[in-house]
Design an enzyme around this catalytic site. Structure first.
Site, short mmCIF file in Angstrom:
data_model
loop_
_atom_site.label_atom_id
_atom_site.label_comp_id
_atom_site.label_asym_id
_atom_site.label_seq_id
_atom_site.Cartn_x
_atom_site.Cartn_y
_atom_site.Cartn_z
N GLU A 155 0.80 -1.23 0.00
CA GLU A 155 0.00 0.00 0.00
C GLU A 155 0.83 1.28 0.00
O GLU A 155 0.63 2.17 0.84
CB GLU A 155 -0.98 -0.03 1.18
CG GLU A 155 -1.90 -1.25 1.11
CD GLU A 155 -2.92 -1.31 2.24
OE1 GLU A 155 -2.85 -0.50 3.17
OE2 GLU A 155 -3.80 -2.20 2.19
N ASN A 196 2.48 -4.38 -3.54
CA ASN A 196 1.07 -4.77 -3.39
C ASN A 196 0.24 -3.55 -3.01
O ASN A 196 0.67 -2.72 -2.21
CB ASN A 196 1.02 -5.81 -2.25
CG ASN A 196 -0.28 -6.57 -2.16
OD1 ASN A 196 -0.76 -7.09 -3.17
ND2 ASN A 196 -0.84 -6.67 -0.96
N HIS A 232 -9.99 -6.19 -3.02
CA HIS A 232 -11.08 -6.15 -2.03
C HIS A 232 -12.26 -5.49 -2.74
O HIS A 232 -12.36 -4.27 -2.81
CB HIS A 232 -10.66 -5.35 -0.79
CG HIS A 232 -9.56 -6.02 -0.02
ND1 HIS A 232 -9.76 -7.23 0.61
CD2 HIS A 232 -8.27 -5.67 0.20
CE1 HIS A 232 -8.63 -7.59 1.20
NE2 HIS A 232 -7.71 -6.67 0.96
N GLU A 260 -5.54 -10.48 -2.43
CA GLU A 260 -6.38 -10.44 -1.22
C GLU A 260 -7.86 -10.44 -1.60
O GLU A 260 -8.67 -9.72 -1.01
CB GLU A 260 -6.05 -9.20 -0.39
CG GLU A 260 -4.59 -9.11 0.01
CD GLU A 260 -4.26 -7.92 0.93
OE1 GLU A 260 -5.19 -7.34 1.51
OE2 GLU A 260 -3.07 -7.60 1.05
N ASP A 262 -11.57 -10.59 -1.95
CA ASP A 262 -12.87 -10.85 -1.32
C ASP A 262 -13.90 -9.94 -2.00
O ASP A 262 -13.54 -8.95 -2.63
CB ASP A 262 -12.86 -10.71 0.22
CG ASP A 262 -12.25 -9.43 0.74
OD1 ASP A 262 -12.23 -8.41 0.01
OD2 ASP A 262 -11.80 -9.43 1.90
C1 XIL Z 1 -6.34 -7.17 7.60
C2 XIL Z 1 -6.54 -8.45 8.39
O1 XIL Z 1 -7.29 -9.37 7.65
C3 XIL Z 1 -7.23 -8.12 9.69
O2 XIL Z 1 -7.32 -9.28 10.52
C4 XIL Z 1 -6.48 -7.02 10.43
O3 XIL Z 1 -7.20 -6.64 11.59
C5 XIL Z 1 -6.30 -5.83 9.53
O4 XIL Z 1 -5.66 -6.21 8.35
N1 XIL Z 1 -5.06 -4.97 3.20
C6 XIL Z 1 -4.01 -5.74 3.61
C7 XIL Z 1 -4.21 -6.74 4.68
O5 XIL Z 1 -2.93 -5.68 3.00
O6 XIL Z 1 -3.05 -6.92 5.45
C8 XIL Z 1 -5.36 -6.40 5.56
O7 XIL Z 1 -5.57 -7.47 6.47
C9 XIL Z 1 -6.58 -6.11 4.74
C10 XIL Z 1 -6.34 -4.94 3.81
#
Ligand code: XIL
Length: 446
Positions: A155, A196, A232, A260, A262
């Site tokens: 990020e 990332n 996400h 990641e 979802d």
């Molecule tokens: C999230 C985890 O899933 C949670 O359990 C934690 O509280 C916060 O982080 N982007 C990312 C991940 O790169 O590391 C994050 O993971 C979600 C957003």
């Protein structure tokens, strides 16, 4: 391209039987096997403390790669300067190795889940750079040879594509990214090193910023191997440009990965929303498969009982492929369906069979059936034969038939050239004969 073609295993056999049972067998294969057969990895983030019972069994059976959801973050591994605690991370890496899974390491340098000694410190550039590279070196060295891909920097960008003014960005400028990658490369030359971010999935200001950043880094010789797209996503909003976006990064000469995934929805989940989610998961999977350098897809938690979404997006949830009771949701079938084996184009082939159907003094009617014996559709066909006793075609239907001397050639018409694998087409004719009317010795079909 070749890696997209299945080369092995029962998956193909299952797909090619053509019977419903075969298709079902392929669909029942674990996601990790389906993905591997298509040349990508299918992974999941996990919570190390939950790796027992059905949760562990599903994670091991279905996923070829594991990512610690939190256990490798700076705040988890080095909460106090110089004091490392590897218990949580080790547990996941050990589990992965015991189950033949790869590990995506997440993440080395990130503005979030940083210990307060880093985020709240007052740093000179040199001091912060040393702390950061020490951290990277220590962690990558610890897992040398055991982590397949590292999210080295997570990020780094603002929404508009400019450099995020984290403690790293504000103190060191963009140079911190290059330094982190170089330290990681030195510590484990075999690990694939990723940059990332989120909201870079489709073409837009932020992904344009990422694209420009990756180009600059590569031009400086920074060892960036891959770019991760968190994905996400929101139900019904898979970016239309996802595939094109992955491809433009791949064309820079780096791997890409969905890291990641979802797909959240406003709760409660309904059958209609879950169906939409199935289509969305399938679309993301297809986008990765369509880009040769897409190394794989990781879902951010495989069960709704282990998803960060409800905590971070109030009122939203049901974002993963399994429900809270570990039952596969339609989204699971969406991924599996998109990963289903692709049959390689089989040997093209057809056969033709000849029948004289009815015969009278001086004339007869015949029929030829063209059968597609290959595994791909025929796009057209031509049948040929030689008449042994002076027979002459006088009229034909369902084919264009010409005769020169004893040689007959019959070609499909516009409406019957396409013949599916295993299918057939038939044409007929009238012909004349004198003396005897023996069938041709052989027919050619091409
Ligand atoms: C999230 C985890 O899933 C949670 O359990 C934690 O509280 C916060 O982080 N982007 C990312 C991940 O790169 O590391 C994050 O993971 C979600 C957003």
């Amino acid at each position: 391209m070749l890696r997209r073609l299945i080369t092995t295993t029962a998956l193909l056999a299952a797909a090619l039987t053509g019977a419903a049972g075969g298709t079902a067998a392929a669909a029942d294969a674990p996601l990790r096997d389906l993905a591997e057969a298509r040349g990508i990895h299918l992974g999941t983030a996990v919570t190390g403390g939950k790796l027992t019972g059905a949760y562990a069994d599903t994670a091991a059976a279905q996923f070829g790669s594991l990512t610690p959801g939190n256990e490798m973050k700076w705040g988890s591994v080095e909460p106090v300067r110089g004091q490392y605690s590897w218990t949580g991370a080790d547990r996941i890496v050990d589990f992965a190795e015991a189950h033949g899974q790869r590990v995506r390491g997440h993440t080395l340098v990130w503005h979030s889940q940083l210990p307060s000694w880093v985020s709240g410190g007052t740093w000179t550039p040199d001091a912060l750079r040393a702390v950061m590279t020490d951290h990277v070196t220590t962690q990558v060295t610890r897992y040398k040879g055991r982590v397949h891909q590292w999210d080295v920097v997570n990020e780094p960008l603002n929404e508009d594509g400019t450099l995020r003014q984290s403690v790293f960005g504000a103190t060191l400028g963009e140079s911190y990214i290059a330094d982190a990658f170089r330290a990681a490369r030195a510590a484990d030359p075999a690990a694939k090193l990723y940059l990332n971010d989120y909201s870079t999935d489709g073409v837009g200001a932020k992904s344009d910023g990422m694209y420009a950043l990756v180009r600059r880094l590569l031009a400086q010789g920074v060892p960036v191997d891959g770019v991760g797209f968190q994905a996400h996503l929101i139900l019904g909003q898979v970016p239309a440009s996802l595939e094109a976006n992955l491809r433009r990064f791949a064309d820079l000469g780096v791997d890409v990965a969905v890291t990641e995934l979802d797909i959240r929805m406003t709760l409660p989940a309904t059958a209609e929303k879950l169906d939409r989610q199935k289509a969305d998961y399938a679309a993301v999977t297809r986008a990765c498969l369509a880009v040769t350098r897409c190394a794989g897809i990781t879902v951010w938690g495989f069960t709704d009982s282990d998803s960060w979404i409800p905590d971070f997006f109030p009122g939203q949830g049901a974002a993963t492929p399994y429900d809270e009771q570990l039952n596969p949701k339609p989204a699971y079938a969406g991924i599996a369906g998109a990963l289903a084996p692709v049959a390689p184009p089989g040997p093209a082939g057809c056969t033709a069979t000849y029948t004289a159907q009815s015969q009278w003094g001086g004339g007869f009617t015949g029929q030829v059936t063209v059968r597609n014996t290959g595994t791909a559709p025929l796009a057209g066909w031509t049948v040929g034969w030689e008449y042994p006793a002076g027979q002459r075609i006088t009229q034909a239907w369902n084919a264009a038939v010409t005769q020169t001397g004893t040689a007959v050639t019959a070609t499909h018409l516009p409406y019957n050239g396409t013949v599916p694998a295993g299918g057939s087409a038939t044409f007929g004719f009238n012909a004349s004969w004198t003396g005897a009317n023996p069938p041709p010795a052989a027919l050619t079909c091409s």
